[in-house]
Structures are given as C-alpha cells and as structure tokens.
Design a protein around this motif. Structure first.
Motif, PDB file in Angstrom:
ATOM      1  N   GLU A 257       0.821  -1.210   0.000  1.00  0.00           N
ATOM      2  CA  GLU A 257       0.000   0.000   0.000  1.00  0.00           C
ATOM      3  C   GLU A 257       0.848   1.250   0.000  1.00  0.00           C
ATOM      4  N   VAL A 258       1.947   1.207   0.790  1.00  0.00           N
ATOM      5  CA  VAL A 258       2.849   2.367   0.808  1.00  0.00           C
ATOM      6  C   VAL A 258       3.438   2.610  -0.572  1.00  0.00           C
ATOM      7  N   THR A 259       3.800   1.526  -1.236  1.00  0.00           N
ATOM      8  CA  THR A 259       4.369   1.673  -2.586  1.00  0.00           C
ATOM      9  C   THR A 259       3.365   2.312  -3.536  1.00  0.00           C
ATOM     10  N   GLN A 260       2.109   1.881  -3.472  1.00  0.00           N
ATOM     11  CA  GLN A 260       1.077   2.481  -4.326  1.00  0.00           C
ATOM     12  C   GLN A 260       0.881   3.957  -3.994  1.00  0.00           C
ATOM     13  N   ASN A 261       0.907   4.279  -2.719  1.00  0.00           N
ATOM     14  CA  ASN A 261       0.762   5.697  -2.328  1.00  0.00           C
ATOM     15  C   ASN A 261       1.901   6.529  -2.838  1.00  0.00           C
ATOM     16  N   LEU A 262       3.124   5.978  -2.786  1.00  0.00           N
ATOM     17  CA  LEU A 262       4.276   6.719  -3.294  1.00  0.00           C
ATOM     18  C   LEU A 262       4.157   6.969  -4.799  1.00  0.00           C
ATOM     19  N   LYS A 263       3.708   5.949  -5.511  1.00  0.00           N
ATOM     20  CA  LYS A 263       3.536   6.138  -6.969  1.00  0.00           C
ATOM     21  C   LYS A 263       2.494   7.223  -7.242  1.00  0.00           C
ATOM     22  N   ALA A 264       1.414   7.192  -6.508  1.00  0.00           N
ATOM     23  CA  ALA A 264       0.386   8.231  -6.716  1.00  0.00           C
ATOM     24  C   ALA A 264       0.932   9.618  -6.412  1.00  0.00           C
ATOM     25  N   ARG A 265       1.739   9.713  -5.360  1.00  0.00           N
ATOM     26  CA  ARG A 265       2.359  11.016  -5.043  1.00  0.00           C
ATOM     27  C   ARG A 265       3.262  11.499  -6.150  1.00  0.00           C
ATOM     28  N   ILE A 266       4.054  10.533  -6.664  1.00  0.00           N
ATOM     29  CA  ILE A 266       4.979  10.914  -7.755  1.00  0.00           C
ATOM     30  C   ILE A 266       4.189  11.431  -8.959  1.00  0.00           C
ATOM     31  N   GLU A 267       3.099  10.762  -9.323  1.00  0.00           N
ATOM     32  CA  GLU A 267       2.290  11.212 -10.459  1.00  0.00           C
ATOM     33  C   GLU A 267       1.686  12.587 -10.186  1.00  0.00           C
ATOM     34  N   MET A 268       1.277  12.835  -8.941  1.00  0.00           N
ATOM     35  CA  MET A 268       0.732  14.159  -8.607  1.00  0.00           C
ATOM     36  C   MET A 268       1.788  15.232  -8.719  1.00  0.00           C
ATOM     37  N   MET A 269       3.000  14.916  -8.276  1.00  0.00           N
ATOM     38  CA  MET A 269       4.093  15.888  -8.404  1.00  0.00           C
ATOM     39  C   MET A 269       4.394  16.163  -9.860  1.00  0.00           C
ATOM     40  N   LYS A 270       4.388  15.137 -10.708  1.00  0.00           N
ATOM     41  CA  LYS A 270       4.632  15.356 -12.143  1.00  0.00           C
ATOM     42  C   LYS A 270       3.521  16.210 -12.751  1.00  0.00           C
ATOM     43  N   ALA A 271       2.286  15.944 -12.354  1.00  0.00           N
ATOM     44  CA  ALA A 271       1.177  16.739 -12.914  1.00  0.00           C
ATOM     45  C   ALA A 271       1.281  18.196 -12.526  1.00  0.00           C
ATOM     46  N   LYS A 272       1.718  18.438 -11.286  1.00  0.00           N
ATOM     47  CA  LYS A 272       1.867  19.841 -10.858  1.00  0.00           C
ATOM     48  C   LYS A 272       2.943  20.551 -11.648  1.00  0.00           C
ATOM     49  N   GLN A 273       4.019  19.856 -11.969  1.00  0.00           N
ATOM     50  CA  GLN A 273       5.128  20.486 -12.707  1.00  0.00           C
ATOM     51  C   GLN A 273       4.908  20.436 -14.216  1.00  0.00           C
TER      52      GLN A 273
END
Length: 915
Positions: free
Chosen positions: A894-910
């Motif tokens: 679950e932590v791994t999935q959350n990290l991936k989602a965070r990374i995608e959110m950071m990419k979308a913001k940039q």
C-alpha cells in the motif's frame, strides 16, 4: 398806391435786394416772366443776372417763405435759359443756401423747386461740384438740414444714377450719419443706403460696411432683401452732354436709355489710398535668408516680407528679384513656405494693381504647377494669389498658360487650372474673341469625356459660363458634337453662371460708297429682280457670236474688270450696258481702247466684287446708227466729261459674259468650299469622338494596369507573409523539440531524485526477514523495558543502527511493527544481509519456504546474543512476528502504491505528465 408804382419801376436787381418782402416777391415774379420771354442766354436781362451772380444767394435764402418760393421758381426759369454759363457762374453762390434754407422749408412747393434747381445745376454741367457743395450740410448742427440734404441726395442718385454721379464721397460719410442721435437722420441714411444698393449691390460694402454696428447691418440686410429681386434701375434724367450724344443715335433720351440697358454699370469703388514705398521696409538680407537650409528661416524671411508689403497701395519699385524668389519658393518642400510665398504674391498683386502685370509671367506658371499639392490650404492660398494676379491683367494675357495647364498630366493641376479659368470667365469684363472661344471650347469638350466626375463637371461649368457670356449663336457651333446628356449639363451650368461680361457682336462696317450715284440699291428684305442682258448695239464681224448669258437672279451681278479693258479672246464690238456708263458716254470699242478719265475709278475699288445688294435692271440702251453697223455707229467726237456726282465705272464690252462665267465658277467654288467645310466639321467631330474614346480607353487601360499592379503587390505581400509564417512554424517546431528534450531531461532528473529519496523495492524474503528480526529484537527488548532504558541493536558489520523508542505504555513491539520499515541511506541491502547473517550467529542454518529461519537457528541466534530471555518467551515472539510479517507486507504494498500516486501528482503539478 404811389409806393407800389415806384416799386414796379425799380430795376430788377434793386427789387431783389429790397427790404420789403412783398417787393422782393414781385421782383422774383417779374424776373421769372422776363426769363421765360427770353430767346437765349444772350438776352440782356439774362446776362445781367449772369454777371451779378450774388443776387441769387440772397434770393434763394430769403427770410420770407412766400418770397423764397418765388425766388426758387425764378432761379429754375433762369437756369433753363442761362445754360452752361449761368450754371457755372451762380452754382457756388446758391447750392449751399439752398441746402441750408430751401430744402428744409415747410412748404412742399418750395422744397420741390429747390430740388429742381439742384437737378438743373447737375444737368447743365456735371454733378461733382453740386455734390461737393451738399456734403458739408451732412455735418450741420440742425438735424432737419441733414435730413433734407439726405432726401435730396436720394432724389439725385435715383434720377441720374451712380454711373453719372460719383457715389464714393457720400458712401464714405455714411458711417458718420449713422451715428447721429436723431432717428429721422438715421432713417434717411438707411433710405440712401438702399438706393445705393439698387445700383451697386454688394460692391459698395467695402467702403463703409465694417464701420457700422451689427444691429445696423442686420437692419440694412433686411431692407436689401426687399429690393434684391427688383430689375436693374435705369437713369431717368440725362445730362445735357448725354442728351447731345443721344440725339444722333435715337433723337431722344429713350433711345439712349434703351441703348445702355444691357451695358453693365462699371463704377470705380476702390478706396483712394496713397502709394507707399515698401522698399525700405523689406529686409536687406532677404535673399540670404530665403536660401537658408532651414525651412523656419525661409518662412520667417517671407513673414517679414509679407509684413512689409501689406499695404493697400504700393509704390512701384524694382521687385523683379523678389518675385523670382517667390516663384522659386513655390517649389519649396515645406508647405508653410509655399503658403506664405503665395500670400506675398497676392499682397504684391493687390498693392501694385495694374503695375503688377509685367511680373505675371514670372509667378503664374510656378503657381499653377504647384497646384498639384493635395493640401487644401495650399491650393486655397495659391488660388487667391492667382485671382489677384488675374485682376491686374486680362483674360487674353493669361489664357495661353491656363489652357496649357488644363491639359496637364496631373489630375489635380488640371482640375485647379480649370476652376481658375471658371473664376476668370466670371470676373472678366471683356468677352473673349472667336479664337479664344474655340480654344476654350475644344479643351473643355475633352474634359467632358474624362474618367473623373470632378473633371467632367468642371468642363461643363467652363462651357456653361462661356455660353452665358457669348450667347447661343456664338456657342452653337462648339456644342454640336455633344450628346443630349452633356449638353443638358452644360445648359444647367449656363443657367447657374453669373458673369460680368457680355459678348456684343461688332456691327459690320458699312461698305465704301462708290463715287457714282447712278446705281440704286434695292431695299433690304426684297429679292432682286432677274437681270436682262442688253442687246448689242452692232456687230462688226460677219460671224455671229452667241449672246452672253446673264447671271442667275439669285446671284449678284459681278463688277466689270478693273480698268475697263477686255480680256484676250473677248469680242470688242459690244458696248457696255448704259446702267454702267455715265449718261451720254458712249462705249469704248476694241480698236481705240478707251482711256478712263481720272474721276472714274475701277469697279473693284468702287464696290466689292461679291455684293449682296441687287441691281435694278438697266434702262434700254440707246442706239447710235443702224443695227448692222459696227464702228460707224460710234460718234467721232470727244466724249463729254462725266459729271462728278454721276461718275460710274465703265465696263468693258463682253464683260457680262465673262462675269457670268466667273460667277458660275465662283458659285461652284463656294459650293465646294461649303462641302469641304461640312466635311471638315464632320471629320473634326469624328476626330473628337475618337479622341474621347481613346482617352476613355487610356483611362481604362491605366485603371487596369493599376488594378494589376495592386494585385501583383497583394500576391507578393501574401507570399511574403507565407514565407514568414513558414519560418515562424519552423522556429516554433524547433522550440517545441527543444522543450520536449528539456522535459525528458527534467523527467529523468526527477526520477533520479525520487529514487534517491524513496526506499528501494524490497523482495518478500527480505521483508519477512526484517519482520522476524524486528519481532525477535522486540521480544528481547520486551524483557528489558522495565529498566526504563533503550535497547540498541548494532549489526556490527554494517554500522547501521535501528533505535526503538518505547512508548509510554511500554508497548514497544506493537508501535514499531505498525511503523513502515525504511532503509537508511548509509546501509545498503548487502550490508543488511551480512548484518543479518552475523546476527543469526554465523551458523549455517537455512531458511524455510517463507524465508523464515527454523526455531533452532533463532534460538541459537538468541542465545549467541547474550541469552536475553527464556525459551518460552522466544517462541511466543516468533509466532507473533510471523503474523505481523504478513500484515507488514501488505502495508508495504500500500505504501508503494501511495508513493507512486504522489509521484504522479508531483509530475502533474510540474507539467511533466506524459501526453
């Protein structure tokens, strides 16, 4: 009674000066009767009063109104018989007293006689002295005298007109009269102004209009509206000199008036100024300043010149160089300089007036050429200067240059030159001659076929104005080639035009009278009777020749050959008709050639060869001798001399036949000339039509070329825009590629940073090992919590440490199991494996299927670590660690999935998300 008889016996001069008004009155009546009886001015009574002109001064100013009335009647009788001499001798003594004492009289009859006396003074000589004597009365202190004088002036100008009586002296005094306090004076001044307006219209305004108050101007404008539509006034009374001039023309005054009805009233209303010498006021360095490279310097120099020459009347001087500089300034690049130069030319023309005509050739052509300027202020200034120049010259002087610029290639120059010609035609007072009319009509007809509406309208206005001046008969040949639409347009311009000139055809000079009186002229309007050829007197030759034919009745009879000599080949035995010979003079034969006497002139010198006046048929020819005799029928004596009054040219024998042949030949030539003239007119009209078509085609061609050029330029502009768009697209594409590369680079950098900051992927066995190790440690540590200290587990080899902080409740294992395990940056996975191997005691035990060590190994490891705790506690910790390891694996996922989602959110913001 005795006194009355004595009074009547007194001489008339004494009775004129008697102290008793009755005696004076009777003396005036007696003198009037004597003047009426006199035959002419040489009568003794008339001469006595002419010599003693002072008698009239007291008579017209008699203190008794009844005696004064008779004195004025006596003065009128005296002036009618005394003539010019009595007028000039008594005028200076009577006009002033009449204005002061007689005109303001309360008796209408006295006022009428006083006004009639003034009229007679004007009629007998000239009006100027009378007006000069009346003007001082306009400044009289009594309003009644001023009012009466104004009334008399109204009557004088109404009777004689402003063309006979000079209006300027009175016009100059009108503002002073308008400022009088008495309303009657101001009212009479208005009536006099209206009378002036009937004769002069708006031309009188420059002399006094600006000095009036606005209210007075408005009142006068209302009065002018009432008389504006009235027909032009006519002169009701004529001077004696005008009557004498009209007597030969018509025999009465009406003929003279009818003769002068169509003539425009030309009155000089220019104010009188003293000529000013402007040469000292003109700057000495004018030429140097005009040659300056700065336009402001040139304009300032022209401003100084304009200030110096702004005078109503300029004294003549050497202005040639200045005018050449002004002509050069017309080509200046700065329009302010051009406008000021045009104003200077206008000031020179108005100041020098007729003296400016010699400078016309210097400035007119440059000004006409500068009319190509599009600025309306420039064309207005140049147009005003051209109008001022034209007023100093005539239409004939300016016409050649105007016509040249009317054919200019620049449309603006052509249009403005045409407008200038229209203004010239409207202001000129001399009608153009036939050649000038032809030139103007030809170029104006070409303008009617122009492609621009303004040019066609200007051409129609020129023809219409010319038509108004010349009349229908003179303009009809020049309008034949026009169609109905254009002719209608020209007619409308003619009706709207206002001109000052009027063409009057010159009356044909009377034909020189022949020295003979034997030939009578037929009355006008009657056709000549057919002529009969007289029969020959005798035939000298045996061969009969045909009798000569007479000319046709419709043709005039040609005159005989000059000198009376027959042409070769003519028969000389025929005598001339008696109507062409002096009475009693025989014909001259062919053998002895007759010698004309000095008093007899040649027929060609006596009358034109082609005369439109018919000759009556000649009387029967007298016969001398028998019918068959030739030379014997002639008298041998010397012919008697012809009377001077009856001297007639002698025609040679046989001249009638030759003259008939010449007449026939002349008729043929005349017909041929007329045919050629008509053909020439047709060719000319056809040529004009073709020329107009050529002009139209040229204009269409020019328009097509212009459209084509505009299309080509538009295409080139589109191509240029396309090339620029392509280059911009390529540049944008290159920018996009570079940005894409930059994005990829940023993505890689971001991914590196994410990998560096996030835990590496852990396989299941390693995770289970960690969970088991943590459980064992917690189990071991659970025994030592009671001491209140912290347990540190050192791997020894990896130099990594994991610290477990006990919670306040003492549940250390549960708290640490719930927290996700993370790997420190300083302990790579290899070091942790070695640490685990070391922690397991270095034994060669193996893991089971789930990656868990056997209990023996765990127990050995536990014992090797120092023997912390009992065996029962170790086994419980082992079972709890297995359960928690499965849950920890799930949490790791679950932590791994959350990290991936965070990374995608950071990419979308940039903005680095993949498309």
């Amino acid at each position: 009674m005795a006194e009355e008889e004595d009074f009547s016996s007194l001489p008339l001069p004494e009775r004129f000066t008697h102290k008793n008004w009755k005696v004076r009155k009777e003396g005036y009546e007696a003198a009037a009767k004597e003047f009426d009886k006199a035959q002419d001015e040489s009568d003794p009574t008339v001469q006595e009063f002419i010599r003693d002109a002072g008698l009239w001064k007291g008579a017209v100013a008699d203190s008794n109104v009844a005696a004064q009335q008779e004195a004025l009647a006596c003065l009128c009788s005296f002036l009618q018989i005394a003539g010019h001499q009595g007028c000039t001798r008594t005028r200076g003594s009577t006009v002033g007293p009449i204005a002061e004492k007689a005109l303001p009289s309360t008796r209408p009859a006295a006022k009428q006689k006083a006004l009639e006396a003034l009229m007679l003074y004007i009629e007998l000589d000239r009006p100027d002295p009378v007006i000069e004597e009346l003007l001082p009365s306009l400044s009289h202190k009594t309003p009644k005298v001023i009012t009466a004088t104004l009334s008399s002036l109204i009557a004088i100008y109404h009777a004689f007109g402003c063309k006979t009586v000079e209006p300027k002296p009175v016009l100059k005094l009108l503002p002073k009269v308008y400022g009088h306090a008495d309303k009657n004076v101001r009212a009479e001044a208005q009536n006099l102004t209206v009378e002036f307006y009937r004769w002069l219209k708006d031309a009188m305004k420059p002399l006094f209009w600006n000095e009036l108050k606005p209210v007075q101007q408005q009142d006068l404008e209302k009065l002018f509206e009432k008389v504006k539509e009235e027909p032009p006034p006519k002169q009701e009374r004529l001077l004696r000199s005008q009557q004498a001039a009209a007597a030969p023309a018509g025999g009465n005054a009406d003929a003279a008036e009818d003769q002068g009805d169509d003539e425009p009233v030309e009155i000089d209303l220019e104010p009188e100024y003293e000529a000013v010498d402007v040469m000292p006021k003109i700057p000495k360095d004018l030429q140097e300043r005009l040659a300056s490279a700065k336009w402001k310097d040139r304009k300032e120099a022209l401003d100084d010149l304009l200030k110096a020459i702004s005078q109503p009347l300029i004294k003549e001087g050497p202005f040639d160089d200045i005018l050449r500089s002004l002509a050069k300034a017309m080509k200046d690049a700065n329009i302010m300089v051009v406008i000021t130069a045009a104003n200077c030319v206008e000031a020179f023309a108005k100041g020098l007036r007729k003296s400016f005509a010699k400078y016309r050739t210097i400035v007119m052509a440059p000004m006409l050429d500068r009319l190509k300027e599009k600025k309306q202020t420039v064309t207005d200034a140049i147009g005003a200067a051209l109008d001022a120049v034209f007023m100093t010259t005539s239409l004939s002087d300016c016409l050649s240059e105007i016509l040249e610029f009317m054919a200019h290639k620049n449309p603006l120059v052509k249009l403005e030159a045409t407008k200038f010609l229209i203004r010239c035609l409207k202001t000129t007072r001399e009608a153009p001659d036939a050649g000038e009319v032809k030139s103007i009509s030809e170029i104006s007809t070409k303008l009617l076929a122009d492609s621009q509406e303004t040019q066609r309208t200007a051409g129609a206005e020129v023809l219409g104005t010319l038509w108004k001046i010349m009349g229908d008969r003179s303009m009809q040949p020049h309008l034949e080639g026009l169609d109905d639409i254009r002719k209608t347009k020209v007619k409308e311009a003619c009706d709207a035009a206002e001109v000052k000139a009027k063409y009057k055809p010159k009356s044909a000079a009377p034909a020189p009278k022949a020295p003979t009186a034997g030939v009578k002229k037929a009355p006008p309007g009657k056709k000549p009777a057919p002529k009969k050829t007289p029969a020959p007197a005798a035939a000298s030759a045996p061969v009969a020749e045909p009798e000569p034919q007479a000319p046709p009745p419709s043709q005039p009879r040609p005159a005989a050959r000059a000198g009376g000599l027959p042409k070769p080949g003519q028969k000389s035995g025929l005598t001339a008709p008696s109507s062409l010979r002096p009475p009693g003079k025989p014909g001259v034969g062919g053998i002895g050639r007759g010698i004309l006497p000095p008093s007899v002139t040649s027929p060609k010198r006596a009358e034109p060869t082609l005369s439109d006046e018919p000759t009556p048929p000649p009387p029967p020819k007298p016969s001398f001798g028998g019918a068959g005799r030739g030379l014997t029928g002639r008298p041998l004596g010397k012919p008697p001399p012809a009377a001077p009054s009856d001297a007639t040219p002698i025609a040679t024998p046989g001249s009638s036949s030759l003259n008939a042949a010449d007449s026939t030949k002349l008729d043929d030539l005349t017909i041929e000339v007329e045919r050629l003239r008509r053909a020439n007119e047709e060719v000319r009209s056809e040529r004009a039509k073709l020329t107009s078509q050529i002009h139209e085609l040229q204009n269409q061609n020019a328009q097509l070329i212009e459209d084509h050029t505009r299309d080509v330029l538009s295409i080139k502009a589109k191509e240029t825009q396309l090339v620029r768009a392509r280059s911009d697209a390529e540049a944008a594409e290159a920018t996009v590629q570079s940005q894409a590369r930059e994005i990829e680079r940023l993505k890689r950098e971001l991914s590196r940073q994410v990998r560096a900051s996030s835990p590496a992927p852990v396989d299941v066995s390693e995770q289970i090992y960690h969970d088991l190790g943590a459980a064992a440690v917690n189990g071991v540590g659970g025994a030592g919590v009671g001491n209140g200290g912290a347990l540190r587990y050192d791997s020894g080899l990896g130099r990594s440490s994991r610290s477990y902080v006990r919670s306040p409740t003492g549940d250390v294992g549960k708290e640490n199991l719930e927290r996700p395990l993370s790997r420190t940056k300083l302990s790579p996975p290899g070091m942790e494996q070695r640490a685990r191997k070391t922690a397991s005691g270095g034994s060669g035990g193996s893991l089971d299927m789930l990656g868990r060590k056997s209990p023996s190994v765990l127990s050995q490891g536990s014992e090797g670590s120092g023997g912390l705790g009992a065996a029962g506690s170790r086994s419980g910790s082992q079972l709890g660690g297995e359960r928690e390891g499965v849950e920890s694996w799930k949490r790791a996922a679950e932590v791994t999935q959350n990290l991936k989602a965070r990374i995608e959110m950071m990419k979308a913001k940039q903005g680095l998300t993949r498309q």
